[in-house]
Design an enzyme around this catalytic site. Sequence first.
Site, PDB file in Angstrom:
ATOM      1  N   ARG A 159      28.519  56.991  46.160  1.00  0.00           N
ATOM      2  CA  ARG A 159      29.015  58.349  46.404  1.00  0.00           C
ATOM      3  C   ARG A 159      28.896  59.237  45.170  1.00  0.00           C
ATOM      4  NH1 ARG A 159      32.244  54.903  49.093  1.00  0.00           N
ATOM      5  NH2 ARG A 159      33.718  54.882  47.369  1.00  0.00           N
ATOM      6  N   GLU A 186      39.708  47.594  42.313  1.00  0.00           N
ATOM      7  CA  GLU A 186      41.065  47.595  42.837  1.00  0.00           C
ATOM      8  C   GLU A 186      41.232  46.489  43.875  1.00  0.00           C
ATOM      9  OE1 GLU A 186      44.039  50.673  45.214  1.00  0.00           O
ATOM     10  OE2 GLU A 186      41.995  51.271  44.767  1.00  0.00           O
TER      11      GLU A 186
END
Length: 180
Positions: A63, A100
């Site tokens: 992205r 994460e």
Amino acid sequence: MLYDDFYVKSLIRTVDDWPKPGISFRDITPIFTNPKGMRMVVDAYVHRYIDSDITHIACIDARGFLIASVLAYELRKPLVLIRKKGKLPGETISQKYDLEYGSAELEIQVDSVKPGDNVLLFDDLIATGGTLVAAISLLQSQGATVKETAAIIDLPDLGGSNRIQSLDIPVFALAAYEGE
């Protein structure tokens, strides 16, 4: 109006429990389907960096490519791709890192940057900072200086922006989500 943070933030969609339970994913794809929002985002970065000493724009798969490629075009700077392992041809170097919600490995082509290059490092989102720190390591290993990291979204509660700033690298984001 150059940049309306409320408007741009209104375009960012939250997708709960994706890619796994407990994660609130901040989806920027509605920005790309909204010409006004896309223009505001790109213009905000162009105006921030137009008079900077940035020589290259590096971006992270995937992205990060979307805004950074337009920014590189607008600023007339070389675009450096930092990709997931196995996606770049030619000689590469790699760096493992923790996410994460998992782990991964990034690569850069060895001739993408050189000593003396001043790099703006762009990604879509800053969470724990693992991806950006790995990318910083790759760029610095080739002698480049990372002048700043930029993102559309910062999640300060996850500590990534502080982690990057502890490396003496400034962080700039258009939108932050704290305590959410």
